[in-house]
Scaffold this motif. Sequence first.
Motif, mmCIF file in Angstrom:
data_model
loop_
_atom_site.group_PDB
_atom_site.id
_atom_site.type_symbol
_atom_site.label_atom_id
_atom_site.label_comp_id
_atom_site.label_asym_id
_atom_site.label_seq_id
_atom_site.Cartn_x
_atom_site.Cartn_y
_atom_site.Cartn_z
ATOM 1 N N HIS A 31 0.874 -1.172 0.000
ATOM 2 C CA HIS A 31 0.000 0.000 0.000
ATOM 3 C C HIS A 31 0.917 1.230 0.000
ATOM 4 C CE1 HIS A 31 -3.947 1.974 1.095
ATOM 5 N NE2 HIS A 31 -3.083 2.931 1.376
ATOM 6 N N ARG A 164 -10.567 1.950 4.243
ATOM 7 C CA ARG A 164 -9.443 1.487 5.058
ATOM 8 C C ARG A 164 -9.422 2.334 6.322
ATOM 9 N NH1 ARG A 164 -2.872 1.628 4.567
ATOM 10 N NH2 ARG A 164 -3.134 -0.577 4.188
ATOM 11 N N TYR A 166 -7.052 3.701 9.318
ATOM 12 C CA TYR A 166 -5.703 3.833 9.888
ATOM 13 C C TYR A 166 -5.851 3.955 11.398
ATOM 14 C CZ TYR A 166 -3.204 4.914 5.524
ATOM 15 O OH TYR A 166 -2.618 4.858 4.294
ATOM 16 N N GLU A 198 -10.211 -2.914 5.818
ATOM 17 C CA GLU A 198 -8.824 -3.172 6.200
ATOM 18 C C GLU A 198 -8.434 -2.200 7.299
ATOM 19 O OE1 GLU A 198 -5.633 -4.176 3.184
ATOM 20 O OE2 GLU A 198 -5.284 -2.032 3.454
ATOM 21 N N SER A 200 -5.040 -0.558 9.110
ATOM 22 C CA SER A 200 -3.589 -0.367 9.031
ATOM 23 C C SER A 200 -3.066 0.075 10.388
ATOM 24 C CB SER A 200 -3.265 0.676 7.963
ATOM 25 O OG SER A 200 -1.893 1.000 8.015
ATOM 26 N N GLY A 202 -0.451 1.551 12.685
ATOM 27 C CA GLY A 202 0.659 2.478 12.499
ATOM 28 C C GLY A 202 1.562 2.627 13.708
ATOM 29 N N ALA A 231 -3.080 -4.490 7.985
ATOM 30 C CA ALA A 231 -1.867 -4.025 7.315
ATOM 31 C C ALA A 231 -0.961 -3.429 8.380
ATOM 32 C CB ALA A 231 -2.210 -2.974 6.264
ATOM 33 N N HIS A 233 2.131 -0.466 9.197
ATOM 34 C CA HIS A 233 2.594 0.843 8.721
ATOM 35 C C HIS A 233 3.705 1.299 9.669
ATOM 36 C CE1 HIS A 233 1.545 4.873 6.822
ATOM 37 N NE2 HIS A 233 2.333 5.233 7.818
ATOM 38 N N THR A 255 -0.245 -7.330 3.762
ATOM 39 C CA THR A 255 -0.364 -5.966 3.231
ATOM 40 C C THR A 255 0.559 -5.064 4.033
ATOM 41 O OG1 THR A 255 -2.659 -6.333 2.591
ATOM 42 C CG2 THR A 255 -1.919 -4.048 2.727
ATOM 43 N N ASP A 257 2.344 -1.148 4.286
ATOM 44 C CA ASP A 257 2.407 0.242 3.846
ATOM 45 C C ASP A 257 3.864 0.655 3.684
ATOM 46 O OD1 ASP A 257 -0.231 -0.047 4.503
ATOM 47 O OD2 ASP A 257 -0.341 1.699 5.828
#
Lengths: 327, 327
Positions: A31, A164, A166, A198, A200, A202, A231, A233, A255, A257
Amino acid sequence: MTAPGHEPDALDLGLPAPVPDPDLPVEVRIHEVGPRDGLQNESSLVPVEVKAEFIARLAAAGLRTVEATSFVHPKWVPQLADAEDLVPRLAGLPARHPGLRLPVLVPNERGLDRALVHGVGDIAVFASATETFARRNLNRSADEAMAMFEPVVRRATGAGLRVRGYLSMCFGDPWEGPVPPEQVIGFGVRLLEMGCEELSLGDTIGVATPGQVGALLEGFARAGVPAGRLAVHFHDTYGQALSNTLAALRAGITTVDASAGGLGGCPYAKSATGNLATEDLVWMLHGLGIRTGVDLRALVGASAWMADRLGRPSPSRTVQALAGGRA
Amino acid sequence: MTAPGHEPDALDLGLPAPVPDPDLPVEVRIHEVGPRDGLQNESSLVPVEVKAEFIARLAAAGLRTVEATSFVHPKWVPQLADAEDLVPRLAGLPARHPGLRLPVLVPNERGLDRALVHGVGDIAVFASATETFARRNLNRSADEAMAMFEPVVRRATGAGLRVRGYLSMCFGDPWEGPVPPEQVIGFGVRLLEMGCEELSLGDTIGVATPGQVGALLEGFARAGVPAGRLAVHFHDTYGQALSNTLAALRAGITTVDASAGGLGGCPYAKSATGNLATEDLVWMLHGLGIRTGVDLRALVGASAWMADRLGRPSPSRTVQALAGGRA
């Protein structure tokens, strides 16, 4: 020990020799966040045609998810104030690159309205796993922020958009210290239940280490969240991004980032919040025999081109090695 | 997404929160190579008193193996031409820091003679896993180089010295491409059988990826070499050093080479051959709850001090984050 004049030149070697690890996935979706997360902190405004060309080059290099911009209020992120101008310039790309997705960040319902007007197919919302960061970044409590995202996600999914979520500060928060995994999982599950396809995770300040990554992902698995909906990140503030990614792959994450050229933070500022460089990630993945669909040379070319536009060398080690840093 | 003025400052967080991984060792010995491998490529000569002070600061930060210099011919590495002057200046350090070892590289028997005169207790020899690099760096075939090291190692061990063997180009060679593991294992076993107590496997051009690392270490295990006699030596040319280290730890390795501040290569040169930065390594190890004996703040201080002396910011992300890059 190499005597002067005998310095090895890794350019001769070509790409890494693939040696797979049977415990890792065989394919990873990258991503790409460079055009949005990477550029948003650039103080000098990048012309909209440069952004469009950068995204076109990233797509041509084989990236199939490129976060293009944000429908955030121009006052907060002046660099992305041209979102309305940029998005139509990208309209022809998906036809040239089948499967290409160009998500746009939307901070709230007003942002969603703008995304809908422009026919955007993928959006992202940006939540916080900690109270302090929610207050400082979103100007409300973490709970209030979640409540604010609910109608955004509901309306977006209702309109057929993919969303998505975050979640920032998933490992450490500069004001609160280490963040308890159960707190991250709580907010994360709320975003998924809201309708985010999804999530993500972080590491906004780059403090995580591989054991922490494994423990958090194990916690999500115990909470019933499949790795396919997550995902990671990572930021390279302490040089940990790639080893944390390796730990995430080992936990089943597919996945990841990353930011082309490592855009997203000045490597010489105290708060060096650089994103994981996509090229360094691709080097590792291809070395592990993991498919990404990316042509590394073309990607390095795109990042070197962007470095020239920004007038600054890329902090990506791979871009430095293969394109001589540039700019 | 962080609005201007709201940038998180990771300094507030302190050190990483330790979350151990049960598959990893509980303690790691860092073989610090900054004063030798790091400084040898510096084009401007560093004064001998600066080198002595740097080594003293590294020892004070808790490092217990610090490779100090090389008894190489001054013509080949002018930066280390002061070895005879430097070594006596370090004589008082082991008394202040019990267990401190200060190995010195010796390229041949003449180098060993000089080491013996100075009462050095630990030496290292530097061999190549490939033919081309042996010819270019040692000016003889890989076999001839092995033959040259034999009397060095025999005389050194006979005199009660401990000998480390470096093997370079263990993963890729810029002229030969990927290096077959069996070739590396062949040369490595010869060095160990010769009497080297420890073998350091070098990724001289930084191209390795974690699957390759695991495969090579597995090969050594199959050849009967215990992980405790091996060390890994990664370069960050493509940003892979720390994830490769993680893969090595997973294979049972407990000795890791690193260079304080990432000394050893210009981050903006095409052939960026920077060593793994000790600080980035320590951040990961401490985050994994792995003991190193190192005080990270003191180590960052030593590297920032050295960066000021060199007039150039450290390429270590951790030094940049905790000391603002400096210089």
